[in-house]
Design a protein around this motif. Sequence first.
Motif, PDB file in Angstrom:
ATOM      1  N   GLN A   1      26.722 -16.230   1.657  1.00 44.24           N
ATOM      2  CA  GLN A   1      28.233 -15.767   1.064  1.00 44.24           C
ATOM      3  C   GLN A   1      27.691 -14.852  -0.084  1.00 44.24           C
ATOM      4  N   LEU A   2      28.511 -13.977  -0.158  1.00 45.41           N
ATOM      5  CA  LEU A   2      28.526 -12.850  -1.472  1.00 45.41           C
ATOM      6  C   LEU A   2      29.724 -13.035  -2.172  1.00 45.41           C
ATOM      7  N   GLN A   3      29.509 -13.042  -3.559  1.00 44.97           N
ATOM      8  CA  GLN A   3      30.617 -13.153  -4.222  1.00 44.97           C
ATOM      9  C   GLN A   3      30.557 -11.935  -5.575  1.00 44.97           C
ATOM     10  N   ALA A   4      31.445 -11.078  -5.335  1.00 41.10           N
ATOM     11  CA  ALA A   4      31.412  -9.872  -6.220  1.00 41.10           C
ATOM     12  C   ALA A   4      32.183 -10.214  -7.645  1.00 41.10           C
ATOM     13  N   CYS A  20      26.985  -8.954  -7.723  1.00 39.16           N
ATOM     14  CA  CYS A  20      27.117  -9.614  -6.335  1.00 39.16           C
ATOM     15  C   CYS A  20      26.217 -10.767  -6.437  1.00 39.16           C
ATOM     16  N   ALA A  21      26.591 -11.970  -6.524  1.00 40.56           N
ATOM     17  CA  ALA A  21      25.931 -13.117  -6.470  1.00 40.56           C
ATOM     18  C   ALA A  21      25.671 -13.603  -4.728  1.00 40.56           C
ATOM     19  N   ALA A  22      24.639 -14.012  -4.503  1.00 38.42           N
ATOM     20  CA  ALA A  22      24.612 -14.318  -3.096  1.00 38.42           C
ATOM     21  C   ALA A  22      24.175 -15.691  -3.085  1.00 38.42           C
ATOM     22  N   SER A  23      24.607 -16.543  -1.822  1.00 40.53           N
ATOM     23  CA  SER A  23      24.016 -17.918  -1.869  1.00 40.53           C
ATOM     24  C   SER A  23      22.885 -17.903  -0.749  1.00 40.53           C
ATOM     25  N   GLY A  24      22.065 -19.009  -0.937  1.00 38.65           N
ATOM     26  CA  GLY A  24      21.106 -18.959   0.334  1.00 38.65           C
ATOM     27  C   GLY A  24      19.652 -18.785  -0.222  1.00 38.65           C
ATOM     28  N   ARG A  25      18.678 -19.068   0.498  1.00 37.96           N
ATOM     29  CA  ARG A  25      17.516 -18.782  -0.148  1.00 37.96           C
ATOM     30  C   ARG A  25      16.681 -17.522   0.496  1.00 37.96           C
ATOM     31  N   THR A  26      17.410 -16.932   1.662  1.00 36.88           N
ATOM     32  CA  THR A  26      16.897 -15.888   1.931  1.00 36.88           C
ATOM     33  C   THR A  26      17.180 -14.218   1.603  1.00 36.88           C
ATOM     34  N   PHE A  27      18.121 -14.374   0.368  1.00 39.95           N
ATOM     35  CA  PHE A  27      18.505 -13.212  -0.260  1.00 39.95           C
ATOM     36  C   PHE A  27      17.551 -12.047  -0.447  1.00 39.95           C
ATOM     37  N   SER A  28      16.088 -12.387  -0.898  1.00 43.76           N
ATOM     38  CA  SER A  28      15.206 -11.666  -1.303  1.00 43.76           C
ATOM     39  C   SER A  28      14.796 -10.628   0.048  1.00 43.76           C
ATOM     40  N   SER A  29      15.076 -11.367   1.095  1.00 49.70           N
ATOM     41  CA  SER A  29      14.583 -10.719   2.510  1.00 49.70           C
ATOM     42  C   SER A  29      15.503  -9.651   3.006  1.00 49.70           C
ATOM     43  N   TYR A  30      16.709  -9.351   2.292  1.00 49.18           N
ATOM     44  CA  TYR A  30      17.923  -8.414   2.969  1.00 49.18           C
ATOM     45  C   TYR A  30      17.863  -7.264   1.909  1.00 49.18           C
ATOM     46  N   ALA A  31      18.299  -6.161   2.498  1.00 45.73           N
ATOM     47  CA  ALA A  31      18.599  -5.110   1.583  1.00 45.73           C
ATOM     48  C   ALA A  31      19.920  -5.252   1.326  1.00 45.73           C
ATOM     49  N   MET A  32      20.483  -4.705   0.363  1.00 42.97           N
ATOM     50  CA  MET A  32      21.888  -4.951  -0.209  1.00 42.97           C
ATOM     51  C   MET A  32      22.511  -3.621  -0.566  1.00 42.97           C
ATOM     52  N   SER A 102      23.304   2.630   5.858  1.00 51.73           N
ATOM     53  CA  SER A 102      24.825   2.207   5.718  1.00 51.73           C
ATOM     54  C   SER A 102      25.159   1.473   7.058  1.00 51.73           C
ATOM     55  N   ARG A 103      24.463   2.050   8.193  1.00 50.14           N
ATOM     56  CA  ARG A 103      24.872   1.382   9.584  1.00 50.14           C
ATOM     57  C   ARG A 103      24.521  -0.101   9.507  1.00 50.14           C
ATOM     58  N   ASP A 104      23.429  -0.620   8.922  1.00 50.26           N
ATOM     59  CA  ASP A 104      22.886  -1.900   9.140  1.00 50.26           C
ATOM     60  C   ASP A 104      23.751  -2.601   8.201  1.00 50.26           C
ATOM     61  N   LEU A 105      24.136  -2.229   6.923  1.00 51.32           N
ATOM     62  CA  LEU A 105      24.687  -2.781   5.961  1.00 51.32           C
ATOM     63  C   LEU A 105      26.169  -3.260   6.489  1.00 51.32           C
ATOM     64  N   LYS A 106      26.538  -2.229   7.121  1.00 53.68           N
ATOM     65  CA  LYS A 106      28.277  -2.528   7.716  1.00 53.68           C
ATOM     66  C   LYS A 106      27.931  -3.426   8.575  1.00 53.68           C
ATOM     67  N   LYS A 107      27.044  -3.651   9.359  1.00 48.45           N
ATOM     68  CA  LYS A 107      26.736  -4.702  10.335  1.00 48.45           C
ATOM     69  C   LYS A 107      26.449  -6.125   9.967  1.00 48.45           C
ATOM     70  N   GLY A 108      26.035  -6.077   8.528  1.00 51.52           N
ATOM     71  CA  GLY A 108      25.745  -7.338   7.733  1.00 51.52           C
ATOM     72  C   GLY A 108      26.874  -8.266   7.330  1.00 51.52           C
ATOM     73  N   SER A 109      26.558  -8.870   6.296  1.00 48.34           N
ATOM     74  CA  SER A 109      27.486  -9.698   5.682  1.00 48.34           C
ATOM     75  C   SER A 109      28.333  -9.021   4.267  1.00 48.34           C
ATOM     76  N   TRP A 110      29.335  -9.723   3.961  1.00 46.99           N
ATOM     77  CA  TRP A 110      30.194  -8.753   3.065  1.00 46.99           C
ATOM     78  C   TRP A 110      30.859  -9.910   2.227  1.00 46.99           C
ATOM     79  N   GLY A 111      31.071  -9.319   1.001  1.00 46.93           N
ATOM     80  CA  GLY A 111      31.555 -10.123  -0.298  1.00 46.93           C
ATOM     81  C   GLY A 111      33.214  -9.705   0.021  1.00 46.93           C
ATOM     82  N   GLN A 112      33.870 -10.651  -1.132  1.00 48.12           N
ATOM     83  CA  GLN A 112      35.391 -10.146  -0.883  1.00 48.12           C
ATOM     84  C   GLN A 112      35.832  -8.983  -1.599  1.00 48.12           C
ATOM     85  N   GLY A 113      34.970  -8.612  -2.613  1.00 50.47           N
ATOM     86  CA  GLY A 113      35.515  -7.332  -3.134  1.00 50.47           C
ATOM     87  C   GLY A 113      35.923  -7.487  -4.600  1.00 50.47           C
TER      88      GLY A 113
END
Length: 120
Positions: A1-4, A20-32, A102-113
Amino acid sequence: QLQASGGGLVQAGGSLRVSCAASGRTFSSYAMGWFRQAPGKEREFVAAINWDNARTYYSDSVKGRFTISRDNAKNTVYLQMNSLKPEDTAVYYCAAGSSSSSRDLKKGSWGQGTLVTVSS
């Protein structure tokens, strides 16, 4: 989950930092990335950072004014916004994706804004 968070009202020419705070242990493996959506407009790409802080990307409209960064130890990505303009007013969303495109980010996980309002 992402919390902006960190949005608010600022005068033109001012600065603001959203987080934007992310939960989960795999945050460092993702582009943001950060996107924004102004009233009546489509969501647009703002900035992105790859998983190891090695590369950053910006839209032409914010280049030189905004800085994206991340702290993998805190599972948090930041967007420092300087020299803000009224046209920067929008809801800012963070996204996590398999790459910083941008394409891959759009397909990923989103925060609430978080809403950023820049007054003239």
